[in-house]
Enzyme design. Structure first.
Site, PDB file in Angstrom:
ATOM      1  N   CYS A   1       0.865  -1.185   0.000  1.00 53.05           N
ATOM      2  CA  CYS A   1       0.000   0.000   0.000  1.00 53.05           C
ATOM      3  C   CYS A   1       0.900   1.233   0.000  1.00 53.05           C
ATOM      4  CB  CYS A   1      -0.982  -0.024   1.164  1.00 53.05           C
ATOM      5  SG  CYS A   1      -0.213  -0.009   2.811  1.00 53.05           S
TER       6      CYS A   1
ATOM      7  N   ASN B   1       2.234   1.460   4.434  1.00 49.76           N
ATOM      8  CA  ASN B   1       2.518   0.177   5.120  1.00 49.76           C
ATOM      9  C   ASN B   1       2.197   0.251   6.616  1.00 49.76           C
ATOM     10  OD1 ASN B   1       5.339  -2.079   5.704  1.00 49.76           O
ATOM     11  ND2 ASN B   1       3.257  -2.608   5.180  1.00 49.76           N
TER      12      ASN B   1
ATOM     13  N   CYS C   1      -1.531   0.761   7.371  1.00 47.76           N
ATOM     14  CA  CYS C   1      -2.973   0.459   7.469  1.00 47.76           C
ATOM     15  C   CYS C   1      -3.344  -0.770   6.636  1.00 47.76           C
ATOM     16  CB  CYS C   1      -3.818   1.662   7.022  1.00 47.76           C
ATOM     17  SG  CYS C   1      -3.595   3.136   8.041  1.00 47.76           S
ATOM     18  N   ARG C   2      -3.425  -0.610   5.317  1.00 53.15           N
ATOM     19  CA  ARG C   2      -4.007  -1.674   4.486  1.00 53.15           C
ATOM     20  C   ARG C   2      -3.095  -2.889   4.302  1.00 53.15           C
ATOM     21  NH1 ARG C   2      -5.118   2.210  -0.380  1.00 53.15           N
ATOM     22  NH2 ARG C   2      -3.249   3.090   0.575  1.00 53.15           N
ATOM     23  N   SER C   3      -1.840  -2.664   3.878  1.00 49.46           N
ATOM     24  CA  SER C   3      -1.005  -3.853   3.574  1.00 49.46           C
ATOM     25  C   SER C   3      -0.606  -4.638   4.826  1.00 49.46           C
ATOM     26  CB  SER C   3       0.190  -3.516   2.681  1.00 49.46           C
ATOM     27  OG  SER C   3       1.075  -2.623   3.296  1.00 49.46           O
TER      28      SER C   3
ATOM     29  N   ASP D   1      -8.271   3.787   0.886  1.00 49.98           N
ATOM     30  CA  ASP D   1      -7.341   4.237   1.924  1.00 49.98           C
ATOM     31  C   ASP D   1      -8.146   4.718   3.143  1.00 49.98           C
ATOM     32  OD1 ASP D   1      -5.462   5.491   3.486  1.00 49.98           O
ATOM     33  OD2 ASP D   1      -4.550   6.619   1.844  1.00 49.98           O
TER      34      ASP D   1
HETATM   35  P1  4NP Z   1      -1.860   2.811   4.076  1.00 49.34           P
HETATM   36  O1  4NP Z   1      -2.548   4.149   4.639  1.00 49.34           O
HETATM   37  O2  4NP Z   1      -1.274   3.175   2.715  1.00 49.34           O
HETATM   38  O3  4NP Z   1      -2.986   1.865   3.987  1.00 49.34           O
HETATM   39  O4  4NP Z   1      -0.787   2.417   5.077  1.00 49.34           O
HETATM   40  C1  4NP Z   1      -1.883   5.372   4.752  1.00 49.34           C
HETATM   41  C2  4NP Z   1      -0.995   5.582   5.805  1.00 49.34           C
HETATM   42  C3  4NP Z   1      -0.400   6.814   5.945  1.00 49.34           C
HETATM   43  C4  4NP Z   1      -0.671   7.818   5.047  1.00 49.34           C
HETATM   44  C5  4NP Z   1      -1.550   7.611   4.004  1.00 49.34           C
HETATM   45  C6  4NP Z   1      -2.157   6.373   3.852  1.00 49.34           C
HETATM   46  N1  4NP Z   1      -0.066   9.086   5.228  1.00 49.34           N
HETATM   47  O5  4NP Z   1      -0.435  10.014   4.489  1.00 49.34           O
HETATM   48  O6  4NP Z   1       0.812   9.235   6.106  1.00 49.34           O
END
Ligand code: 4NP
Length: 168
Positions: free
Chosen positions: A15, A18, A20-22, A136
């Site tokens: 993702c 790294n 939340c989703r992955s 997201d």
């Molecule tokens: P992820 O979510 O890609 O599922 O881990 C996010 C985590 C952090 C951010 C954006 C999306 N950020 O903008 O810091």
């Protein structure tokens, strides 16, 4: 690395951050693999396209919602995807099309594995088929994290059974 001791199928979930989703995909799908007795057959890992959160634990909201379903993500630490991952994994599965575009840029010409979206593995006929990407959840509330888990559980179960068919 002792190549011969590696499980035959290696899957990387990717993702943006790294956190939340992955890592949710890694934690949930690793647990499903373990429960099905396939841990020596399929290895999973996760990484982010961005460097912002390297070394951090998963987002506490992601961990809480996963814990409510019996999944433990507490040991996971964020890392950034690298070109070397294309030599280490057979499947590299992105959470959304932006992640996939980044991975396509990074992909070396000799990669012979499968690069695509996790939700390409959603089973047909599910109400979740309206989602092509894992949304997201970072800037939203708990319901976004629950949707992430719904999508990962559905696509993950189908992914495991497709990989199992390939192995047998
Ligand atoms: P992820 O979510 O890609 O599922 O881990 C996010 C985590 C952090 C951010 C954006 C999306 N950020 O903008 O810091």
């Amino acid at each position: 690395m002792q190549e011969s001791l590696e499980p035959p199928v290696r899957i990387l979930f990717v993702c943006l951050g790294n956190i939340c989703r992955s890592p949710s995909a890694e934690g949930v799908i690793a647990s499903m693999i373990e429960k099905q007795g396939l841990a020596d057959q399929i290895k999973v890992d996760s990484a982010g396209t961005a460097a912002w959160h390297i070394g951090k634990s998963a987002d506490p909201r992601a961990m809480d919602r996963a814990r409510a379903r019996g999944f433990n993500m507490s040991g996971l630490k964020a890392r950034q995807v690298s070109e070397d991952d294309f030599d280490q994994f057979d499947y590299i599965l992105a959470m959304d099309s932006d992640n996939l575009a980044e991975l396509t840029q990074l992909q070396p010409p000799h990669f012979g594995g499968h690069l695509g979206l996790l939700l390409d593995f959603l089973p047909q006929g599910s109400e979740l088929n309206k989602y092509a990407e894992v949304p997201d959840p970072y800037y939203g509330g708990d319901s976004g994290f629950d949707l992430v888990l719904d999508l990962i559980e559905a696509a993950g179960a189908n992914l495991i059974s497709m990989v199992q068919q390939r192995l047998s």
